[in-house]
Enzyme design. Structure first.
Site, mmCIF file in Angstrom:
data_model
loop_
_atom_site.group_PDB
_atom_site.id
_atom_site.type_symbol
_atom_site.label_atom_id
_atom_site.label_comp_id
_atom_site.label_asym_id
_atom_site.label_seq_id
_atom_site.Cartn_x
_atom_site.Cartn_y
_atom_site.Cartn_z
ATOM 1 N N CYS A 1 -0.801 -4.016 -8.918
ATOM 2 C CA CYS A 1 -0.967 -5.061 -9.904
ATOM 3 C C CYS A 1 -2.451 -5.239 -10.220
ATOM 4 O O CYS A 1 -3.292 -5.171 -9.339
ATOM 5 C CB CYS A 1 -0.395 -6.406 -9.480
ATOM 6 N N ARG B 1 -3.683 0.406 -11.635
ATOM 7 C CA ARG B 1 -3.219 -0.362 -10.477
ATOM 8 C C ARG B 1 -1.714 -0.657 -10.538
ATOM 9 O O ARG B 1 -1.128 -1.102 -9.554
ATOM 10 C CB ARG B 1 -3.977 -1.690 -10.393
ATOM 11 N N TRP C 1 2.833 -3.812 -10.782
ATOM 12 C CA TRP C 1 3.476 -2.777 -9.983
ATOM 13 C C TRP C 1 4.564 -3.519 -9.230
ATOM 14 O O TRP C 1 4.281 -4.286 -8.308
ATOM 15 C CB TRP C 1 2.465 -2.137 -9.032
ATOM 16 N N ASN D 1 -1.398 -11.150 -7.724
ATOM 17 C CA ASN D 1 -1.281 -9.829 -7.117
ATOM 18 C C ASN D 1 -1.100 -10.035 -5.624
ATOM 19 O O ASN D 1 -1.831 -10.820 -5.017
ATOM 20 C CB ASN D 1 -2.566 -9.019 -7.390
ATOM 21 N N GLY D 2 -0.124 -9.360 -5.033
ATOM 22 C CA GLY D 2 0.112 -9.509 -3.597
ATOM 23 C C GLY D 2 1.578 -9.777 -3.349
ATOM 24 O O GLY D 2 2.420 -9.546 -4.222
ATOM 25 N N GLU E 1 -3.991 17.901 2.311
ATOM 26 C CA GLU E 1 -4.514 17.204 1.141
ATOM 27 C C GLU E 1 -4.085 17.907 -0.154
ATOM 28 O O GLU E 1 -3.721 17.250 -1.126
ATOM 29 C CB GLU E 1 -6.046 17.093 1.262
ATOM 30 N N LYS F 1 -1.870 16.124 -3.103
ATOM 31 C CA LYS F 1 -2.332 16.089 -4.496
ATOM 32 C C LYS F 1 -1.242 16.618 -5.420
ATOM 33 O O LYS F 1 -0.937 16.039 -6.442
ATOM 34 C CB LYS F 1 -3.574 16.959 -4.588
ATOM 35 N N GLU G 1 1.884 14.187 -5.709
ATOM 36 C CA GLU G 1 1.773 12.899 -6.382
ATOM 37 C C GLU G 1 1.621 13.023 -7.890
ATOM 38 O O GLU G 1 2.073 12.150 -8.607
ATOM 39 C CB GLU G 1 0.706 11.999 -5.757
ATOM 40 N N HIS H 1 8.207 28.349 13.758
ATOM 41 C CA HIS H 1 9.003 27.499 14.658
ATOM 42 C C HIS H 1 10.047 26.682 13.897
ATOM 43 O O HIS H 1 10.543 25.690 14.399
ATOM 44 C CB HIS H 1 8.074 26.582 15.463
ATOM 45 N N LYS I 1 -3.148 2.715 -7.784
ATOM 46 C CA LYS I 1 -4.403 3.169 -7.195
ATOM 47 C C LYS I 1 -4.691 2.508 -5.867
ATOM 48 O O LYS I 1 -5.139 3.138 -4.928
ATOM 49 C CB LYS I 1 -5.541 2.901 -8.186
#
Ligand code: M6R
Length: 615
Positions: free
Chosen positions: A2, A27, A74, A100-101, A490, A494, A497, A513, A610
């Site tokens: 948010c 965000r 969000w 936000n939260g 990493e 990338k 996402e 294995h 983000k």
């Protein structure tokens, strides 16, 4: 998660709010809305979908108000819909609130308010806030001053459990706004007769570089030319502004198609900034912010935890390798969301390092608080000056990578890797436990890296061509040994996402294995080969997948017989401590080009945000 924007000044608020939301959209982008103070009361315009949809709402062009609040969401509580969009209002429509939260006790508060006659139209946790403010406001009907408004907001906030950054406006107080935060980011940019409020600095950087940074439960009463600060008991307190060095253009695309590509290309500069004066041309290493950590203290440490999430955690894995090898102190790397629930063994001989680009990641902050409460010393590595994590930690060191806007982290990662290597060198020199020639060559390599990153970026068109051959794949594997395994992780993150291709990363030797059962004809396997000591063994593992029909891409700085691989991306040579900084670049570019090839929104991938300010 948010984004919040606010404006109080002399200009029309609406265009400023929409511009701010557009910059903050990374965000969260499920729905958006604004509320302004108009001559006839509070306006309220909101809908599901992207910020740009706001421009189509009827009447939005007629808004004249010079005070307003805005939100891009969000979704957590309640699906993306008009009703669940912010701002939210109380039943009497006297107060508009953006939040936000997460309000953890919203069910309890909602029942309390319902028993007092309040009704609810949304499934959000936020809707309790304006009603709670109204409830306390009505109970205090004797007071006619602005303090009545402030007291109502304070009482409501003290009832809230969880995290929040809140902006409140009221039709009864047409010249004011109240803002407050707890465990969620919020900054106030200030100019002479204007105040800009935002979840993140970059969204309002074009208006001012002077910011007030808020601590938890500091209440701010804003008017056009004044910001008054109060502690949680409403005692007035003084606050100084902090000047932020980032310039506004660094938060713009500057000719690049996407922020992610721009940020990939900014890596040479970002790394130079991270190194700064920490390693001088005559190879002296200094981290001023840590100079109270002397030999006696460092020798007393028997364990270092590096705690972070996502990409920052992958930078931590590189840090573990460097600290263990150079400082001879055992290091454990933890995912922040797991750390606090696994009862880690922490005491005053433990040093905990928390890495977070945003400095606002809720899991990382919670882990930091736990470590502190158990007596550990804490160091924050962050990109954002004054962010929550840096205010909570005993010591903070900044990456100075400049604003990172794309959801997929790129330059923040390479800057974190550099900084944690510098930290390892710095500690090793104080401890005197490492061969000085090794430290010298590592320092020289670090100074040479910006040029080598520039060199590495030249693989862009090769990577773009290769991406065309694999963008329709369903599964891709990444392999590496030692430090290269951290890069495999990493690279895989990338790709997932932003391209939505399923991918797995494995230590090359682990494949046989179990996971090798998944290798079949035509599957793409990407391997990173940079450590000369591990190359032979890694090649044997690649042979194992070639035998089973895999298509192979190899990222390497080694001179090998390339004929056995389908594609090889050659990167400049460096030493393994810092090789991830170069070997990740083709993988960042690969994820980027695959995403573009698929026509996806690179900067705003689905379901992500983000800065993850909820646990
Ligand atoms: O702001 P932080 O560094 O704390 O963020 C941590 C992760 O959420 C972040 O790295 C995330 O994994 C990125 N989307 C990766 O590209």
């Amino acid at each position: 998660m948010c984004g919040i924007v606010g404006y109080i000044g002399t200009k029309k608020a609406c265009p400023i709010l929409i511009a701010g939301l557009t910059r903050l959209e990374y965000r969260g982008y499920d729905s958006a809305g604004i509320s302004t103070i108009e001559k006839n009361g509070l306006s309220l315009m909101k809908d599901k979908g992207r910020v740009k949809n706001l421009n189509n709402l009827e009447g939005i062009d007629n808004l004249e108000g010079t005070i307003g609040i805005a939100h891009t969401r969000w979704a957590t509580h309640g699906k993306p819909s008009k009703e669940n969009s912010h701002p939210h209002q109380d039943n009497s429509k006297t107060f508009s609130v953006v939040h936000n939260g997460i309000i953890e006790n919203y069910n309890e508060l909602r029942s309390f308010l319902e028993s007092n006659g309040y009704t609810f139209y949304s499934q959000t946790d936020t809707e309790v806030i304006p009603n709670l403010i109204h409830y306390y406001f009505e109970k205090d009907s004797q007071d006619k001053s602005i303090m009545r408004f402030l007291k109502a907001v304070q009482k409501a906030c003290l009832d809230l459990k969880g995290s929040f950054a809140i902006e409140v406006i009221s039709s009864l107080y047409p010249d004011n706004m109240i803002v407050v935060r707890k465990d969620s980011p919020l900054v106030i940019g200030t100019c002479e007769d204007e105040k800009y409020i935002s979840s993140d600095i970059p969204a309002i950087l074009s208006y001012t570089r002077d910011f007030y940074l808020l601590n938890d439960l500091e209440f701010v009463l804003l008017s056009r030319n004044e910001a008054r600060f109060f502690d949680s008991n409403l005692n007035e307190i003084k606050k100084e502004t902090t000047n932020i060095e980032w310039n506004a253009s660094s938060a713009e695309k500057e000719g690049f198609e996407d922020f992610m590509l721009k940020e990939i290309y900014e890596q040479p500069t970002a790394i130079r900034e991270t190194i700064g004066s920490r390693i001088s041309p005559d190879l002296k290493c200094e981290i001023e912010e840590l100079n109270v950590l002397d030999k006696a203290y460092l020798s007393s440490i028997n364990m270092i935890y590096i705690v972070a999430c996502g990409t920052a955690m992958h930078a931590g894995l590189v840090g573990k390798n460097s600290i263990e090898k150079l400082c001879k102190i055992p290091v454990e790397v933890d995912i922040a969301s797991e750390f606090r629930y696994r009862s880690p063994i922490i005491d005053e001989k433990t040093l905990c390092i928390f890495i977070s680009q945003s400095g606002e990641t809720a899991d990382t902050i919670a882990a930091l608080k736990l470590a502190k409460s158990q007596g550990a010393k804490t160091i924050a590595i962050s990109n954002v000056i004054g962010s929550s994590i840096t205010r909570e930690a005993d010591f903070s060191i900044y990456t100075h990578a400049g604003p990172e806007i794309a959801v997929a982290s790129t330059k923040a990662y390479t800057s974190q890797v550099i900084l944690i290597n510098i930290l390892a060198i710095y500690f090793a020199e104080i401890l005197g436990v490492c061969d000085s020639n090794l430290l010298k060559s590592l320092k020289q390599e670090i100074l040479d890296l910006p040029k080598k990153v520039e060199e590495t970026l030249k693989c862009d068109s090769q990577v773009k061509d290769f991406s065309k051959s694999i963008y329709q794949e369903k599964d891709i594997f990444f392999l590496g040994r030692g430090i290269d395994e951290t890069v495999a992780k990493e690279g895989s993150l990338k790709l997932k996402e932003i391209s939505y291709i399923h991918s797995e990363s494995y230590a090359s030797g682990e494949l046989k294995h179990g996971p090798i059962a998944l290798i079949e004809n035509g599957i793409t396997v990407i391997s990173i080969l940079t450590d000369p000591n591990l190359v032979e063994k890694s090649i044997s593992n690649i042979q194992e997948v070639i035998t089973r029909g895999a298509k192979t891409l190899v990222v390497t700085n080694q001179n090998l017989d390339y004929s056995m691989f389908d594609e090889v991306i050659k990167i400049p040579d460096t030493i393994p401590f810092v090789s991830p900084i170069l070997s990740i670049i083709p993988l960042q570019l690969l994820a980027y080009h695959i995403s573009k090839e698929k026509g996806l929104d690179v900067d705003k991938p689905r379901n992500l945000a983000k800065s993850v300010t909820v646990e």
